[in-house]
Design a protein around this motif. Sequence first.
Motif, PDB file in Angstrom:
ATOM      1  N   ASN A  44       6.449 -30.053 -22.292  1.00 46.24           N
ATOM      2  CA  ASN A  44       6.735 -29.547 -23.638  1.00 46.24           C
ATOM      3  C   ASN A  44       5.744 -28.476 -24.085  1.00 46.24           C
ATOM      4  O   ASN A  44       6.085 -27.583 -24.850  1.00 46.24           O
ATOM      5  N   ALA A  45       4.504 -28.559 -23.617  1.00 46.03           N
ATOM      6  CA  ALA A  45       3.483 -27.581 -23.998  1.00 46.03           C
ATOM      7  C   ALA A  45       3.544 -26.332 -23.129  1.00 46.03           C
ATOM      8  O   ALA A  45       2.755 -25.420 -23.314  1.00 46.03           O
ATOM      9  N   GLY A  46       4.473 -26.299 -22.168  1.00 38.91           N
ATOM     10  CA  GLY A  46       4.591 -25.144 -21.293  1.00 38.91           C
ATOM     11  C   GLY A  46       3.675 -25.203 -20.095  1.00 38.91           C
ATOM     12  O   GLY A  46       3.613 -24.276 -19.306  1.00 38.91           O
ATOM     13  N   CYS A  47       2.963 -26.288 -19.925  1.00 38.50           N
ATOM     14  CA  CYS A  47       2.032 -26.444 -18.814  1.00 38.50           C
ATOM     15  C   CYS A  47       2.732 -27.153 -17.665  1.00 38.50           C
ATOM     16  O   CYS A  47       3.340 -28.199 -17.866  1.00 38.50           O
ATOM     17  N   ASP A  48       2.655 -26.580 -16.477  1.00 34.09           N
ATOM     18  CA  ASP A  48       3.311 -27.177 -15.320  1.00 34.09           C
ATOM     19  C   ASP A  48       2.347 -27.940 -14.409  1.00 34.09           C
ATOM     20  O   ASP A  48       2.652 -29.021 -13.943  1.00 34.09           O
ATOM     21  N   ILE A  49       1.195 -27.336 -14.146  1.00 31.60           N
ATOM     22  CA  ILE A  49       0.258 -27.894 -13.177  1.00 31.60           C
ATOM     23  C   ILE A  49      -1.155 -27.805 -13.740  1.00 31.60           C
ATOM     24  O   ILE A  49      -1.543 -26.796 -14.321  1.00 31.60           O
ATOM     25  N   VAL A  50      -1.923 -28.872 -13.540  1.00 38.04           N
ATOM     26  CA  VAL A  50      -3.343 -28.861 -13.892  1.00 38.04           C
ATOM     27  C   VAL A  50      -4.105 -29.166 -12.606  1.00 38.04           C
ATOM     28  O   VAL A  50      -3.820 -30.141 -11.919  1.00 38.04           O
ATOM     29  N   LEU A  51      -5.082 -28.317 -12.283  1.00 31.98           N
ATOM     30  CA  LEU A  51      -5.941 -28.530 -11.123  1.00 31.98           C
ATOM     31  C   LEU A  51      -7.353 -28.789 -11.623  1.00 31.98           C
ATOM     32  O   LEU A  51      -7.816 -28.143 -12.563  1.00 31.98           O
ATOM     33  N   GLU A  52      -8.031 -29.738 -10.981  1.00 29.62           N
ATOM     34  CA  GLU A  52      -9.406 -30.055 -11.368  1.00 29.62           C
ATOM     35  C   GLU A  52     -10.242 -30.172 -10.106  1.00 29.62           C
ATOM     36  O   GLU A  52      -9.843 -30.783  -9.116  1.00 29.62           O
ATOM     37  N   GLU A  53     -11.398 -29.524 -10.145  1.00 29.00           N
ATOM     38  CA  GLU A  53     -12.345 -29.627  -9.040  1.00 29.00           C
ATOM     39  C   GLU A  53     -13.752 -29.556  -9.621  1.00 29.00           C
ATOM     40  O   GLU A  53     -14.080 -28.618 -10.350  1.00 29.00           O
ATOM     41  N   ASN A  54     -14.548 -30.569  -9.330  1.00 24.69           N
ATOM     42  CA  ASN A  54     -15.933 -30.636  -9.816  1.00 24.69           C
ATOM     43  C   ASN A  54     -16.013 -30.459 -11.333  1.00 24.69           C
ATOM     44  O   ASN A  54     -16.826 -29.692 -11.837  1.00 24.69           O
ATOM     45  N   ASN A  55     -15.140 -31.146 -12.048  1.00 29.39           N
ATOM     46  CA  ASN A  55     -15.092 -31.128 -13.515  1.00 29.39           C
ATOM     47  C   ASN A  55     -14.739 -29.772 -14.114  1.00 29.39           C
ATOM     48  O   ASN A  55     -15.010 -29.510 -15.279  1.00 29.39           O
ATOM     49  N   VAL A  56     -14.146 -28.894 -13.327  1.00 28.16           N
ATOM     50  CA  VAL A  56     -13.626 -27.617 -13.828  1.00 28.16           C
ATOM     51  C   VAL A  56     -12.105 -27.717 -13.788  1.00 28.16           C
ATOM     52  O   VAL A  56     -11.523 -27.997 -12.745  1.00 28.16           O
ATOM     53  N   PHE A  57     -11.475 -27.496 -14.939  1.00 29.82           N
ATOM     54  CA  PHE A  57     -10.030 -27.629 -15.049  1.00 29.82           C
ATOM     55  C   PHE A  57      -9.378 -26.257 -15.089  1.00 29.82           C
ATOM     56  O   PHE A  57      -9.868 -25.339 -15.743  1.00 29.82           O
ATOM     57  N   ILE A  59      -5.455 -24.706 -15.807  1.00 25.90           N
ATOM     58  CA  ILE A  59      -4.114 -25.053 -16.271  1.00 25.90           C
ATOM     59  C   ILE A  59      -3.192 -23.900 -15.934  1.00 25.90           C
ATOM     60  O   ILE A  59      -3.477 -22.744 -16.260  1.00 25.90           O
ATOM     61  N   TYR A  60      -2.094 -24.203 -15.273  1.00 25.77           N
ATOM     62  CA  TYR A  60      -1.133 -23.186 -14.882  1.00 25.77           C
ATOM     63  C   TYR A  60       0.125 -23.322 -15.721  1.00 25.77           C
ATOM     64  O   TYR A  60       0.742 -24.378 -15.774  1.00 25.77           O
ATOM     65  N   LEU A  61       0.457 -22.238 -16.379  1.00 24.62           N
ATOM     66  CA  LEU A  61       1.594 -22.222 -17.280  1.00 24.62           C
ATOM     67  C   LEU A  61       2.831 -21.666 -16.585  1.00 24.62           C
ATOM     68  O   LEU A  61       2.735 -20.899 -15.624  1.00 24.62           O
ATOM     69  N   LYS A  62       3.953 -22.035 -17.121  1.00 20.80           N
ATOM     70  CA  LYS A  62       5.221 -21.553 -16.580  1.00 20.80           C
ATOM     71  C   LYS A  62       5.340 -20.060 -16.808  1.00 20.80           C
ATOM     72  O   LYS A  62       5.062 -19.558 -17.883  1.00 20.80           O
ATOM     73  N   VAL A  63       5.752 -19.356 -15.791  1.00 20.67           N
ATOM     74  CA  VAL A  63       5.996 -17.917 -15.888  1.00 20.67           C
ATOM     75  C   VAL A  63       7.502 -17.712 -15.806  1.00 20.67           C
ATOM     76  O   VAL A  63       8.138 -18.155 -14.840  1.00 20.67           O
ATOM     77  N   LEU A  64       8.053 -17.103 -16.798  1.00 19.38           N
ATOM     78  CA  LEU A  64       9.483 -16.869 -16.824  1.00 19.38           C
ATOM     79  C   LEU A  64       9.811 -15.494 -16.278  1.00 19.38           C
ATOM     80  O   LEU A  64       9.134 -14.524 -16.586  1.00 19.38           O
ATOM     81  N   SER A  65      10.844 -15.431 -15.488  1.00 12.92           N
ATOM     82  CA  SER A  65      11.293 -14.155 -14.958  1.00 12.92           C
ATOM     83  C   SER A  65      12.691 -13.888 -15.491  1.00 12.92           C
ATOM     84  O   SER A  65      13.555 -14.763 -15.437  1.00 12.92           O
ATOM     85  N   LEU A  66      12.905 -12.721 -16.001  1.00 13.49           N
ATOM     86  CA  LEU A  66      14.223 -12.371 -16.550  1.00 13.49           C
ATOM     87  C   LEU A  66      15.062 -11.582 -15.554  1.00 13.49           C
ATOM     88  O   LEU A  66      16.114 -11.095 -15.885  1.00 13.49           O
ATOM     89  N   LYS A  67      14.588 -11.467 -14.327  1.00 16.75           N
ATOM     90  CA  LYS A  67      15.337 -10.699 -13.320  1.00 16.75           C
ATOM     91  C   LYS A  67      16.456 -11.508 -12.761  1.00 16.75           C
ATOM     92  O   LYS A  67      16.439 -12.656 -12.628  1.00 16.75           O
TER      93      LYS A  67
END
Length: 67
Positions: A44-57, A59-67
Amino acid sequence: MSKHYEHSSFREKLIEHLFIGEMLKLSWLKDDCQLEVMKLEVDNAGCDIVLEENNVFRIYLKVLSLK
């Protein structure tokens, strides 16, 4: 109709899996294997994937393509 439109869910999942695979491969090659991948069930917030490594987050958001 374009396959990009007709099969947009397929395309989205393909790109997500390829991206996650590349990130995990890089973590493996760095010999740390500390990468955590979180996939949200509902984006719902537009966030698809969250990656965390060594306490660094990242956040990857959805990218829409209109093609």
